[in-house]
Design a protein around this motif. Sequence first.
Motif: not given
Length: 378
Positions: A10, A14, A33-35, A43, A45-47, A94, A118, A145, A256, A268-269
Amino acid sequence: MMRPDFIIVGGGPIGSMVAKILASRGYATLILEEHSEIGKPVSCGGLVTERVIKISGVSNDVIMNEIKGASIYSPNGKEIRIGGDKKHAVVINRERFDKEMMEMAMAEGAECKCKWKVKNIHYKKNSIIIRGKEEMKCTYLIGADGARSIVAKSFYFPKVKECLSAIQTTVPFKTEQEYVKIFLGEKIAPGFFAWIIPEGEKARIGVGVKGGYFPKNYFLKFLKMVGAERKKINAGIIPIGLRKRIVKGKIAIVGDAAGQVKATSGGGLYSGIIASKVLGEACIKCFEKEENLIQYERNYMKGFGKELKKCMLLRKIFLRLDDKKMNKILSLLDEKDIEIINRYGDIDYPSLVAKKLIRNNIHPRLIKKLLNSRYYLN
Ligand SMILES: Cc1cc2nc3c(=O)[nH]c(=O)nc-3n(C[C@H](O)[C@H](O)[C@H](O)COP(=O)(O)OP(=O)(O)OC[C@H]3O[C@@H](n4cnc5c(N)ncnc54)[C@H](O)[C@@H]3O)c2cc1C
């Protein structure tokens, strides 16, 4: 890299933070990293609070907007304005945030392989075997991940308590720039809330719902309600209620993947970055002695894990409130309460203001009757 000391699944913020810490101490650290591109798709809100900017080490360039407070709308539509003159949060870009986090990890010597999903992980003798594009081996494995963590699944980590579903879009929208809007109500967002986060000419508009509900219909209804157009949407899962175990031998999960998300806001950041620091330090201490990573679990649970548990208690209270009770509770907030919220409100540590409010509330009997949970936070 021959055989990495640490493999991190991932390349989100994090995973990058853990990689930065380990690589900076000279450990051969590989991120899978898969992407194909870091930071996409977004995805979030970035708050976040400014604390997140400081502890992550990213530049101020990621900040798009500054937030002084929020307008909270109760199910009956009554607006409660909290905040004041202090800067309470910032809105970040983000994608840029994730990219800067990864750049810092790589600058310390970590390696990242993108487009590397993975697919399978298992133990063989003293090694952890990871299969995807090819086969890899490592002694220490970190699962960063995300909510659908394959690392957590493969090694049967206990489940998170709840998975919320959320949908968000970013569209041209006129709204007050320094205030976030939060909408509550069973018909708007059962078990969570809907939000409007200002981002200049645009706004991030989203809805989160508890498990068992499909967010899309609520989201479309909400867009109609606030008069926003429908554009490209991003859906995501918000895992809340920390997993009971986050370490198994030389395998650890973080962010996460571990459910290190505040149950009050879905943020969660901050909690993930705090965890990645605790994990990084534990890895460094354990590696030379070839010990397991249990001190990460112990230290996190003793530290920020406590706040996450309190957030979960607050959520339990929140879930007990139907629309009628929610309207009642919010109508009880008076100037003194708002003053307390403005003074002690901190989205990273929501239990502080909750404690103050419950202790100072001038209607303790009514609150107690409504919630039957006055002593939860003591
Ligand atoms: C709609 C929404 C809004 C949110 N808003 C906020 C907010 O305003 N503030 C806040 O603090 N938090 C917010 N969050 C939560 C925040 O986005 C997460 O807590 C944060 O992204 C966690 O980072 P992470 O690195 O643990 O996981 P992620 O960011 O999910 O990164 C995990 C990475 O692992 C990769 N991966 C997954 N599986 C594999 C695999 N098998 N192989 C290889 N790679 C894999 C993924 O591609 C991804 O890049 C929001 C979440 C959602 C869904």
